[in-house]
Design an enzyme around this catalytic site. Structure first.
Site, short mmCIF file in Angstrom:
data_model
loop_
_atom_site.label_atom_id
_atom_site.label_comp_id
_atom_site.label_asym_id
_atom_site.label_seq_id
_atom_site.Cartn_x
_atom_site.Cartn_y
_atom_site.Cartn_z
N ASP A 133 -12.10 7.37 3.61
CA ASP A 133 -10.92 6.99 4.38
C ASP A 133 -10.51 5.65 4.29
OD1 ASP A 133 -8.89 7.45 6.04
OD2 ASP A 133 -10.08 8.33 7.83
N ARG B 77 -7.68 -0.28 1.09
CA ARG B 77 -8.25 -1.52 0.29
C ARG B 77 -8.52 -1.19 -1.07
NH1 ARG B 77 -12.75 -1.59 5.00
NH2 ARG B 77 -10.94 -0.65 5.95
N LYS C 239 0.95 -1.13 0.03
CA LYS C 239 -0.10 0.02 -0.06
C LYS C 239 0.72 1.62 -0.05
CE LYS C 239 -3.20 2.52 3.11
NZ LYS C 239 -3.96 2.67 4.24
N LYS D 86 -9.96 13.04 7.96
CA LYS D 86 -9.62 12.66 9.35
C LYS D 86 -9.49 13.72 10.18
CE LYS D 86 -6.49 8.72 7.90
NZ LYS D 86 -7.33 7.86 8.78
N GLU E 241 -9.35 3.76 2.01
CA GLU E 241 -9.09 3.94 0.76
C GLU E 241 -7.72 2.96 0.46
OE1 GLU E 241 -7.62 5.47 3.23
OE2 GLU E 241 -5.56 5.10 2.89
N ASP F 111 -2.48 10.32 3.56
CA ASP F 111 -3.90 9.88 3.74
C ASP F 111 -4.40 10.94 4.61
OD1 ASP F 111 -6.43 8.68 3.96
OD2 ASP F 111 -5.69 7.02 5.24
N ASP G 189 1.72 6.23 5.64
CA ASP G 189 0.68 5.38 5.11
C ASP G 189 1.23 4.69 3.70
OD1 ASP G 189 -1.92 4.34 5.63
OD2 ASP G 189 -2.96 5.48 4.48
#
Ligand code: BES
Ligand code: MN
Ligand code: ZN
Length: 515
Positions: free
Chosen positions: A370, A374, A287, A299, A372, A292, A310
């Site tokens: 959020d 996956r 990933k 967030k 994201e 993020d 991230d």
């Protein structure tokens, strides 16, 4: 890379310091081990230091002894406590090396001698000890700002780069004095080289993780991969841009990136071994969310800076590929697949409720922008499975905050469509002190992803957040043995020691070389 060698004699080594390990319940043992060591200990009056109680051999305790200029071997001895011999373990051995590192950090030591402490149990073999020693000593050479400078990043010029505070000793050479327990010198040197290569790989991961998100963009990661490809013949790099991804139908991946000015990149790094022993292919998917914000499902601002980490899944895949290329220790084809994006809110960003058609043909309703990670992994996993038909596929991601609630900052979570594979990864993790723990992917959890408007939603509600994320990924793997590592709790440290850890590179690297 530090020059690591094994040697059988202290003489003529002219070390700046020699570390000698002592078990607390066997303090006398070293005095009768071999005459060279005995002489050295006598010259340093070590027996007196011990009888005075100044050094007890307690685990983690060190005691520095000045030998005077004229000693033939070394001007310093560092006594290192190994704790009770009965309790000796990999964990204790790690602690002992850590204590060596903090003791020598402020000292001007270029050439270190280490008197390897007798292997005590099967668990702690001499090759493991050598590999770990080289790994940890190489790992501690990491200096964030210096590395950044070496990479030629314009943001850090010599003048504005004042963060050179984490000074380390200028270690150039380490001689490991091994006694009779090892007679195959090549085997010892191989273990040292493997450990040092792993240290380099881990530092690459830490370096990429620690970079700020205004430097480490998807384009930066793509360029970094190209550089690695130029450095190592065994690596082939392919980079896809947004137009390529659009053409391939990676709409779910692109839905994450569409709110950002930074262009998404799809990076592939292929490692070709010198002599392939089989037709197997291992695929690693990381990933790579370079920042993020959460997108429209924004967030909260507290600690949001940490979301520069991230992309640590991607960074760990980079680090593992660096290790493979440096050590050439694996005879199997390994392909790294890295979807790299930035998740931003904007007028063009995905809105909650938007639906996208994935590469696999399934539709996804994005109920929370959020969730994201996956989304980008979904398209990457189905693309990788179709393109490379891997024997085994592992994805690595800082996927869910819920994983930190479940397992804290000690173990990664592992989820798999094959329990035996998950168990295998848990065992390797345990054996290299990079542990993980399996979470289940039952159908009952998978059902929580139900959507009235698409094949699935991208979230499953508050309960079992790490597992529903795993179930989501599982839907995009058709018939490959696959595992998902959620590293949200272990990829970086918070607070005063804030920084990327380089995990789970030791787990990935050691699993790969065992194949
Ligand atoms: N990158 C985060 C997960 C994360 C959060 C890792 C904090 C480390 C520390 C991920 O993209 C995310 O935001 N996940 C959401 C999922 C939720 C919306 C279902 C989360 O964990 O809150
Ligand atoms: Mn998120
Ligand atoms: Zn994320």
């Amino acid at each position: 890379m530090i020059d690591f060698i094994t040697t059988t004699a202290l003489q003529n080594q002219s070390c700046d310091c020699i570390c000698i390990g002592f078990y607390s319940d066997k303090l006398q043992e070293n005095f009768s081990a071999n005459s060279e060591l005995t002489t050295l200990l006598r010259d340093g009056n070590i027996e007196e230091i011990i009888s005075q109680g100044d050094f007890t051999g307690k685990l983690g305790l060190t005691h520095l002894v000045s030998m005077g200029k004229n000693n033939a071997c070394t001007p310093r001895i560092l006594l290192v406590g190994l704790g009770e011999s009965e309790k000796c373990s990999k964990k204790n051995y790690h602690k002992a090396i850590e204590s060596i590192i903090s003791a020598i950090k402020p000292l001007p030591i270029k050439h270190l001698g280490v008197h390897l402490f007798a292997a005590c149990k099967e668990e702690l073999s001499i090759t493991y000890m050598l590999q770990q020693l080289a790994f940890q000593l190489q790992r501690q050479t990491y200096q964030y700002s210096k590395q950044a400078l070496q990479q030629g990043i314009a943001l850090y010029t010599k003048d504005n780069c004042s963060k050179d505070t984490d000074k380390h000793t200028p270690l150039e050479k380490v001689s490991c004095i091994v006694n009779q327990t090892i007679n195959d010198e090549q085997q010892g040197n191989d273990a040292l080289f493997l450990g040092a290569s792993l240290g380099m790989g881990v530092n690459t991961t830490r370096f990429l993780g620690d970079l700020p998100a205004n430097v480490c963009t998807p384009t930066y990661l793509a360029n970094f991969a190209e550089q690695m490809g130029q450095q190592y013949d065994c690596l082939t790099i392919r980079v896809k841009d947004e137009a390529d991804m659009q053409q391939l139908g990676m709409n779910v991946l692109l839905s994450v990136s569409q709110g950002s000015k930074q262009e998404a990149k799809f990076i592939e790094i292929e490692y070709t071994p010198g002599q392939a022993k089989s037709n197997d292919t291992i695929v690693l998917v990381g990933k790579g969310v370079t920042f993020d914000t959460g997108g429209i499902s924004l967030k909260p601002s507290a600690s949001m800076d940490e979301m520069k980490y991230d992309m640590c899944g991607a960074a760990s895949v980079f680090g593992t590929m660096h290790f493979l290329a440096e050590s050439m220790s694996c005879q199997t084809r390994v392909v790294a697949v890295i979807p790299a994006v930035e998740n931003m809110p904007s007028d063009r960003a995905t809105k909650p409720g938007d639906i996208f058609l994935s590469y696999s043909g399934k539709t996804v309703e994005v109920l929370n922008t959020d969730a994201e990670g996956r989304l980008i992994l979904a398209d990457a996993l189905s693309y990788a499975e179709e393109t490379y038909q891997p024997t085994k596929m592992i994805n690595v991601a800082t996927l869910t905050g819920a994983c930190i609630i479940a397992l804290g900052n000690h173990r990664s979570a592992v989820m798999s469509n094959d329990d035996a594979f998950a168990k295998e990864l848990m065992e390797v993790g345990q054996s290299v002190c990079d542990p993980c723990w399996q979470l289940p992917l039952d159908d009952e959890y998978d059902k929580l992803l139900h959507s009235n408007f698409a094949d699935m939603a991208n979230i499953g509600g508050r309960a079992a957040g790490s597992i529903t994320a795993g179930c989501f990924l599982k839907r995009f793997v058709k018939n490959t043995t696959w595992a998902h590592l959620d590293i949200a709790g272990v990829a970086w440290l918070e607070g005063k020691k804030k920084g990327a850890t380089g995990r789970p590179v030791p787990l990935l690297a050691n699993w790969i070389i065992q194949q």
